[in-house]
Scaffold this motif. Structure first.
Motif, mmCIF file in Angstrom:
data_model
loop_
_atom_site.group_PDB
_atom_site.id
_atom_site.type_symbol
_atom_site.label_atom_id
_atom_site.label_comp_id
_atom_site.label_asym_id
_atom_site.label_seq_id
_atom_site.Cartn_x
_atom_site.Cartn_y
_atom_site.Cartn_z
ATOM 1 N N TYR A 336 24.999 14.647 -12.503
ATOM 2 C CA TYR A 336 25.631 14.235 -11.253
ATOM 3 C C TYR A 336 26.101 15.420 -10.411
ATOM 4 C CZ TYR A 336 25.635 9.582 -13.197
ATOM 5 O OH TYR A 336 25.242 8.391 -13.727
ATOM 6 N N ARG A 337 25.716 16.616 -10.804
ATOM 7 C CA ARG A 337 26.266 17.799 -10.179
ATOM 8 C C ARG A 337 25.268 18.373 -9.183
ATOM 9 N NH1 ARG A 337 28.383 22.795 -13.915
ATOM 10 N NH2 ARG A 337 28.073 24.378 -12.341
ATOM 11 N N PHE A 338 25.789 18.954 -8.107
ATOM 12 C CA PHE A 338 24.906 19.661 -7.195
ATOM 13 C C PHE A 338 24.939 21.133 -7.554
ATOM 14 C CE2 PHE A 338 24.218 22.470 -3.657
ATOM 15 C CZ PHE A 338 22.935 22.065 -3.274
ATOM 16 N N GLU A 339 23.813 21.730 -7.757
ATOM 17 C CA GLU A 339 23.803 23.183 -7.962
ATOM 18 C C GLU A 339 22.428 23.724 -7.593
ATOM 19 O OE1 GLU A 339 23.998 24.658 -12.055
ATOM 20 O OE2 GLU A 339 23.740 22.606 -12.695
ATOM 21 N N LYS A 365 16.454 14.670 -13.931
ATOM 22 C CA LYS A 365 16.984 15.198 -12.669
ATOM 23 C C LYS A 365 16.169 16.390 -12.171
ATOM 24 C CE LYS A 365 20.886 17.761 -10.891
ATOM 25 N NZ LYS A 365 22.310 18.062 -10.926
ATOM 26 N N ARG A 369 10.935 20.085 -10.110
ATOM 27 C CA ARG A 369 11.567 21.285 -9.518
ATOM 28 C C ARG A 369 10.931 22.577 -10.006
ATOM 29 N NH1 ARG A 369 17.323 20.763 -7.618
ATOM 30 N NH2 ARG A 369 17.713 18.549 -7.656
#
Ligand code: M6R
Length: 608
Positions: A336-339, A365, A369
């Motif tokens: 749930y983290r933005f980084e 997630k 990428r």
């Protein structure tokens, strides 16, 4: 978490289904049930509590059905009652369904069906499934089509198995984010949440992937992708699972058996991989990504629970052995983290079961990428093992007790090997490191030989309601893991802390009623650990410590000492782990706890 078994074959289906439920008991559950088809009738038997109680009821059945399913439930929606137990069924009990996971849109479906006159008798999300199948069956007249249509409407995470008197010779299954394995035996098929319920019958298995459903007949099976509404060709593969390892032998429970497997666990995690004479490490699972590994500048480890603490040990190991910056994140936070990420970052997922929902979500997630996804997994063929680009298996064998013990040891061994692999010569004394790792099984045996002494010490501390575990450097993750072990199987409140943080808060709690477990094995910071111990003693806090053999000084400072053989600081967590596991184990036994299945916990956490 919930366990599922389904059977279609020539034998009395009740036997393999009940045995399968027993094999899945280790996952944790609070009620169980089975349903079978005999002639044209469906029959269902459910019971809150243990499989043993269900088995007594099942034994009274006169029928000899060839098609059945069973379920152990770990309550999410609705209390753990007989009513809420699976299987769930439609109004005239012609459709029986078991389910693992969560149907996120169940309320929408329930409201829609209620408007159409359908009635519900449980608080579960699962109950919408048999009713929805019935609804679609009435539209199409085909059970296969109704099952697929229903599955396509469900949102969330699920493994579902269904049987019906409307299709009396067929077994139906579907999966999305929850494991399901199909065993292909001689004239029989067994479906289960994991291979432990299958391996007694066959070693040929098919792992269902996300969006796959299976329709099984007496002599054939069909796999379909329900997202694309298309058939999928799949053949059975050989299961790499040792039945012997999954059995109890002479041990009173799985937790003690698994702690005592530590020496063998170290051997299996290092076998064929480390070569002390040449100072080399060979990790076959990473060969395919050899070139990509050379580009890695940062590593993120994602995991939950004990695997997360192993990851913290890994952070120290990889940074020290490979000089690559490592960050360890709880999978439940990572997702749930933005980084910002870059393709030079590798993500390593650590998981014993390979089925932990949060860890799977963390890997999902970063899909697309262009980041390398590696796995350190114990359960061969599990979801995480299959969804990562490459990885290193722990080879610890099946771990059945809810509390993770030998898996932690194997994970730390593998992390050390990965550290050396990434390090590619950066560490000066690799040969000595590998010799020490090679000798570790003997040292683990020496720790286990003190089990009775550890039992006596642990029993002295069972009246405490609060425990603090402290350590520094490699001892810090051990403190966290020690506290987790104690709380999960004894229910004693325990906290793990970096010893250097004592004066920043925790010291306020210390008095004669608050016990401390100090990880005080020899390390460059031992003097500082002594200071922490003295501060606790000065405030009347009772202390038990784990220290390195030959350390006489500590004897004068604490109430009880447990010694581990001398080894490199980087490898101490493996020996310390055995001590903290035995300490928690014996305390729990003294308190009369069910060590293999502690309350409220499940072995593999397959829902968020
Ligand atoms: O199967 P995993 O390693 O992914 O499981 C992670 C945690 O659920 C697990 O380690 C849990 O914390 C254990 N009960 C701890 O003993």
């Amino acid at each position: 978490m919930c366990g599922i078994v389904g059977y279609l074959g020539n034998r009395n289906a009740l036997g393999p289904v009940v045995d399968g439920l027993k094999a899945l008991e280790y996952r944790g559950y609070d009620s169980a049930g089975i349903a079978y088809i005999n002639g044209g009738d469906c029959r269902v038997i459910k019971k809150a509590g243990r499989v043993e109680a269900l088995e007594k009821l099942v034994r009274k059945e006169k029928a000899v059905p060839k098609l059945a399913l069973g379920h152990t439930r770990w309550a999410t929606h609705g209390a753990p009652t007989t009513q809420n137990a699976h299987p769930h069924f439609n109004h005239d009990k012609t459709i029986m369904v078991v389910h693992n996971g969560i149907i996120e849109n169940f309320q929408v479906i329930k409201d829609r069906l209620t408007e159409l006159g359908y009635q519900f008798s449980t608080e579960t999300d699962t109950e919408v499934i048999p009713h929805l199948i019935e609804y679609h069956y009435k539209q199409s007249g085909s059970f296969e089509a109704a099952f697929e249509k229903t599955i396509q409407e469900l949102e969330g995470a699920f493994a579902i198995v269904a049987i019906s008197s409307l299709a009396p010779g067929q077994l139906f299954a579907a999966r999305l984010s929850s494991p399901l394995v199909l065993g292909v035996g001689e004239d029989e098929f067994i479906l289960a949440s994991d291979p432990s319920a299958i391996m007694e019958h066959t070693k040929k298995v098919i792992y269902l992937e996300d969006y796959e459903l299976a329709i099984i007949n007496h002599d054939s099976y069909k796999i379909r992708n329900f997202d694309r509404s298309a058939d999928v060709k799949k053949t059975a593969e050989e299961l790499d699972f040792d039945l012997e390892l999954a059995q109890l032998g002479n041990f009173p429970n799985f937790m003690l058996k698994e702690i005592f497997e530590a020496p063998q666990t170290i051997k299996l995690a290092t076998l064929g991989r480390i070569r002390p004479a040449s100072g080399t490490v060979k990790l076959g699972g990473l060969v395919d990504v050899k070139e990509k590994l050379k580009l890695i500048e940062r590593i993120i480890i994602v995991a939950c629970g004990t695997s997360y603490y192993a990851g913290l040990v890994g952070e120290y190991l990889i940074e020290e052995l490979a000089h690559i910056p490592v960050e360890v994140q709880l999978a439940s936070e990572f997702k749930y983290r933005f980084e910002p990420f870059s393709p030079s970052t590798a993500v390593i997922a650590i998981s014993q079961s390979g089925e932990t929902a949060d860890t799977i979500a963390a890997l999902k997630k970063i899909e697309g990428r262009h980041m390398l996804r590696l796995g350190i997994v114990n359960a061969v063929g599990s979801t995480i093992a299959r969804m990562t680009d490459a990885g290193v298996y722990c080879h610890a064998g099946p771990e059945q007790a809810v509390a993770s013990t030998k898996a932690f040891i194997a994970q730390v061994c593998v992390l050390a090997e990965i550290g050396l692999h990434f390090g590619n010569g950066k560490m000066k004394d690799r040969k000595n490191f590998l010799r020490e790792l090679d000798n570790l099984p003997k040292k683990a045996e020496a720790v286990l030989a003190q089990a009775d002494k550890i039992r006596k010490i642990a029993e002295k501390y069972t009246h405490f309601q609060d425990f603090l575990y402290i350590g520094r450097r490699y001892g810090y993750p051990c403190a966290l893991e020690g506290a987790l072990k104690l709380k999960e199987i004894t229910y004693i409140h325990a906290e793990g802390y970096a010893a250097g943080e004592m004066k920043h808060g925790p010291l306020a709690m210390i008095d004669k009623h608050f016990a401390t477990f100090a990880i005080a094995a020899d390390c460059p910071l031992i003097e500082k650990i002594y200071s922490n111990i003295s501060e606790i003693k000065a405030r009347g806090g009772p202390i038990v410590a784990v220290a390195t053999e030959g350390n006489r000084q500590i004897k004068k400072m604490v109430d009880d000492v447990i010694y581990i053989p001398k080894t490199l600081e980087q490898l101490q967590p493996i020996l310390v782990a055995i001590v903290i596991q035995l300490f928690a184990y014996y305390a729990a036994i003294k308190l009369g706890r069910n060590v293999d299945r502690p309350r409220n916990l499940a072995k593999s956490v397959t829902v968020e």
